[in-house]
Design an enzyme around this catalytic site. Structure first.
Site, PDB file in Angstrom:
ATOM      1  N   TYR A  51       1.156  -1.485   0.022  1.00  9.60           N
ATOM      2  CA  TYR A  51       0.144  -0.074  -0.069  1.00  9.60           C
ATOM      3  C   TYR A  51       1.034   1.442   0.029  1.00  9.60           C
ATOM      4  O   TYR A  51       0.082   2.154  -0.470  1.00  9.60           O
ATOM      5  CB  TYR A  51      -0.504  -0.208   1.275  1.00  9.60           C
ATOM      6  CG  TYR A  51      -1.529  -1.131   1.373  1.00  9.60           C
ATOM      7  CD1 TYR A  51      -1.923  -1.837   0.110  1.00  9.60           C
ATOM      8  CD2 TYR A  51      -2.200  -1.514   2.625  1.00  9.60           C
ATOM      9  CE1 TYR A  51      -3.361  -3.384   0.238  1.00  9.60           C
ATOM     10  CE2 TYR A  51      -3.000  -2.538   2.438  1.00  9.60           C
ATOM     11  CZ  TYR A  51      -3.938  -3.572   1.218  1.00  9.60           C
ATOM     12  OH  TYR A  51      -4.467  -4.760   1.477  1.00  9.60           O
ATOM     13  N   HIS A 108       1.099 -11.955   1.392  1.00  7.57           N
ATOM     14  CA  HIS A 108       0.264 -11.215   0.895  1.00  7.57           C
ATOM     15  C   HIS A 108      -0.458 -11.727  -0.642  1.00  7.57           C
ATOM     16  O   HIS A 108      -1.532 -11.696  -0.827  1.00  7.57           O
ATOM     17  CB  HIS A 108       0.996  -9.552   0.370  1.00  7.57           C
ATOM     18  CG  HIS A 108      -0.151  -8.010  -0.036  1.00  7.57           C
ATOM     19  ND1 HIS A 108      -0.515  -7.126   0.166  1.00  7.57           N
ATOM     20  CD2 HIS A 108      -1.188  -8.805  -0.273  1.00  7.57           C
ATOM     21  CE1 HIS A 108      -1.283  -6.739   0.085  1.00  7.57           C
ATOM     22  NE2 HIS A 108      -2.286  -7.608   0.031  1.00  7.57           N
TER      23      HIS A 108
HETATM   24  N1  LIG Z   1      -4.921  -9.044   0.861  1.00  9.89           N
HETATM   25  C1  LIG Z   1      -5.397  -8.255  -0.056  1.00  9.89           C
HETATM   26  O1  LIG Z   1      -4.698  -8.828  -1.134  1.00  9.89           O
HETATM   27  C2  LIG Z   1      -6.550  -6.870   0.241  1.00  9.89           C
HETATM   28  C3  LIG Z   1      -6.635  -7.165  -1.098  1.00  9.89           C
HETATM   29  C4  LIG Z   1      -8.134  -5.350  -1.153  1.00  9.89           C
HETATM   30  C5  LIG Z   1      -8.275  -5.002   0.553  1.00  9.89           C
HETATM   31  N2  LIG Z   1      -7.611  -5.302   1.386  1.00  9.89           N
HETATM   32  C6  LIG Z   1      -7.395  -4.653   2.986  1.00  9.89           C
HETATM   33  O2  LIG Z   1      -8.998  -4.978   3.252  1.00  9.89           O
HETATM   34  C7  LIG Z   1      -9.265  -3.443   3.133  1.00  9.89           C
HETATM   35  C8  LIG Z   1     -10.398  -3.307   2.566  1.00  9.89           C
HETATM   36  O3  LIG Z   1     -11.114  -3.690   1.342  1.00  9.89           O
HETATM   37  P1  LIG Z   1     -12.375  -2.915   0.357  1.00  9.89           P
HETATM   38  O4  LIG Z   1     -12.162  -1.558   0.282  1.00  9.89           O
HETATM   39  O5  LIG Z   1     -11.628  -4.110  -0.340  1.00  9.89           O
HETATM   40  O6  LIG Z   1     -13.231  -3.583   1.706  1.00  9.89           O
HETATM   41  P2  LIG Z   1     -14.866  -3.245   1.493  1.00  9.89           P
HETATM   42  O7  LIG Z   1     -15.659  -3.502   2.650  1.00  9.89           O
HETATM   43  O8  LIG Z   1     -15.387  -4.329   0.661  1.00  9.89           O
HETATM   44  O9  LIG Z   1     -15.201  -1.607   1.130  1.00  9.89           O
HETATM   45  C9  LIG Z   1     -14.884  -0.536   1.697  1.00  9.89           C
HETATM   46  C10 LIG Z   1     -15.380   0.480   1.010  1.00  9.89           C
HETATM   47  O10 LIG Z   1     -16.846   0.532   1.133  1.00  9.89           O
HETATM   48  C11 LIG Z   1     -17.638   1.549   0.476  1.00  9.89           C
HETATM   49  N3  LIG Z   1     -18.817   1.476   1.666  1.00  9.89           N
HETATM   50  C12 LIG Z   1     -19.148   1.232   2.448  1.00  9.89           C
HETATM   51  N4  LIG Z   1     -20.350   1.214   2.603  1.00  9.89           N
HETATM   52  C13 LIG Z   1     -21.057   1.559   1.341  1.00  9.89           C
HETATM   53  C14 LIG Z   1     -22.371   2.154   0.782  1.00  9.89           C
HETATM   54  N5  LIG Z   1     -23.506   2.412   2.284  1.00  9.89           N
HETATM   55  N6  LIG Z   1     -22.618   2.090   0.182  1.00  9.89           N
HETATM   56  C15 LIG Z   1     -21.160   2.825  -0.645  1.00  9.89           C
HETATM   57  N7  LIG Z   1     -19.939   2.875  -0.720  1.00  9.89           N
HETATM   58  C16 LIG Z   1     -20.419   1.830   0.770  1.00  9.89           C
HETATM   59  C17 LIG Z   1     -16.441   2.339   1.531  1.00  9.89           C
HETATM   60  O11 LIG Z   1     -16.652   3.652   1.189  1.00  9.89           O
HETATM   61  P3  LIG Z   1     -16.629   5.409   1.825  1.00  9.89           P
HETATM   62  O12 LIG Z   1     -15.663   5.699   1.668  1.00  9.89           O
HETATM   63  O13 LIG Z   1     -17.704   6.081   1.479  1.00  9.89           O
HETATM   64  O14 LIG Z   1     -17.166   5.109   3.311  1.00  9.89           O
HETATM   65  C18 LIG Z   1     -15.313   1.983   1.647  1.00  9.89           C
HETATM   66  O15 LIG Z   1     -14.015   3.045   0.744  1.00  9.89           O
HETATM   67  C19 LIG Z   1      -8.257  -2.738   2.576  1.00  9.89           C
HETATM   68  O16 LIG Z   1      -8.345  -1.334   2.997  1.00  9.89           O
HETATM   69  C20 LIG Z   1      -7.022  -3.394   2.386  1.00  9.89           C
HETATM   70  O17 LIG Z   1      -6.633  -3.130   4.270  1.00  9.89           O
HETATM   71  C21 LIG Z   1      -6.414  -6.614   1.156  1.00  9.89           C
END
Ligand SMILES: NC(=O)c1ccc[n+]([C@@H]2O[C@H](COP(=O)([O-])OP(=O)(O)OC[C@H]3O[C@@H](n4cnc5c(N)ncnc54)[C@H](OP(=O)(O)O)[C@@H]3O)[C@@H](O)[C@H]2O)c1
Length: 284
Positions: A51, A108
């Protein structure tokens, strides 16, 4: 109400909800967001070398003033520079995070270490950093069955978690992987859990979430969080908004989903397959 903790197979515990410093904060300063999350009572922070913002996560942890032992910090190694060891790479992360240890250290992705014998060798190094006290627990991310089997064959310590994309639209395809993890007491950590709302709002899960949300007096996002929690899954989510931090934490105050509601979400999810991340996971 505080976030529940799950027991890891090595005896340590892990808070069920994590604040992620990737996706929305990828290559960006995450310090204000992480600080807001810690102030809102999040204790579990998910970071990664990939990141390119571990310094800002470290800044937030330092600024928060919260004692180190009250926080659960995870980071991940994506790849090694030529000639670099896992210990050296981890020490670089610890310096950026301004910490003497992380609670959880993950590989990862298996893709960086696919050459014959490489994953096995890297896992032995992961075990060595645990023995050296630089990390409390070790685990993996985006691992398929074939990758887990390679590690399990040589492991002195099994991976405590596999952090994968997990939501109703991938659950059916992942069932054989989830079974192997359960047989080995490897906890599932989910990312992308909000995808049915953010990327597939026109999918078959949406009306089911809407109906349940109305019934329990919560939001669709909270229903998804409860669905994960009741499956014993650690949820790594994130947000750029303070009000959403409260919304996520508010899920713990809502009543449990009934077995019928849990199954309705499972069944609706099984009608559509959709994956955003880690294409290699399509073939387990
Ligand atoms: N290990 C890996 O390969 C890997 C890959 C991807 C992610 N990750 C980790 O997992 C974390 C979360 O990933 P993700 O962002 O994909 O997770 P997610 O929980 O699917 O999505 C989070 C996003 O959803 C949005 N959201 C939530 N409720 C909403 C609603 N009611 N309406 C519209 N938008 C909404 C939020 O936007 P707002 O900002 O507008 O609230 C937020 O940016 C990452 O930050 C990272 O630390 C790991």
């Amino acid at each position: 109400m505080s976030v529940p903790e799950y027991k890891l197979l090595d005896g340590h515990t892990i808070p069920q909800l994590a604040f992620g410093s990737g996706t929305a904060f990828y290559k960006k300063d995450a310090s204000q967001a992480v600080l807001s999350a810690i102030k809102a009572n999040y204790t579990h922070i998910d970071a990664a070398q990939m990141y390119l913002n571990e310094e800002s996560v470290g800044e937030a942890i330092a600024q928060s003033g919260v004692p180190r032992e009250k926080l659960f910090v995870n980071t991940k190694i994506y790849k090694l520079e030529p000639g670099q060891t896992i210990t050296e790479s981890l020490k670089g992360s610890l310096e950026k995070l301004k910490l003497t240890y992380v609670n959880l250290f993950l590989i990862h992705s298996p893709i960086s270490f696919e050459a014959p014998g490489q994953l096995e060798e890297v896992w032995k190094e992961m075990e060595a950093v645990k023995d050296a006290g630089l990390v409390r627990s070790i685990g993996v991310s985006n691992f398929r069955i074939r990758d887990l089997e390679r590690v399990l064959r040589v492991a002195k310590y099994k991976p405590v978690v596999n952090q994968i994309e997990f939501h109703p639209y991938v659950q059916k395809q992942l069932l054989p992987l989830l079974k192997l993890q359960e047989e080995n007491s490897i906890l599932t950590e989910s990312f992308g859990g909000m995808i049915p709302i953010t990327l597939k709002a026109d999918g078959p899960v949406t009306p089911v979430l809407q109906e349940i949300a109305k019934k329990i007096g919560g939001t669709e996002g909270q229903v998804l969080l409860k669905w994960q929690e009741q499956k014993g899954i650690v949820d790594v989510t994130t947000t750029t908004k303070d009000e959403r931090l409260k919304e996520y934490l508010g899920a713990y105050f809502l009543r449990k989903l009934s077995d019928v509601d849990m199954k309705a979400i499972d069944d609706a999810g099984a009608k559509l397959h959709f994956r955003r991340y880690a294409r290699h996971m399509e073939e387990l």
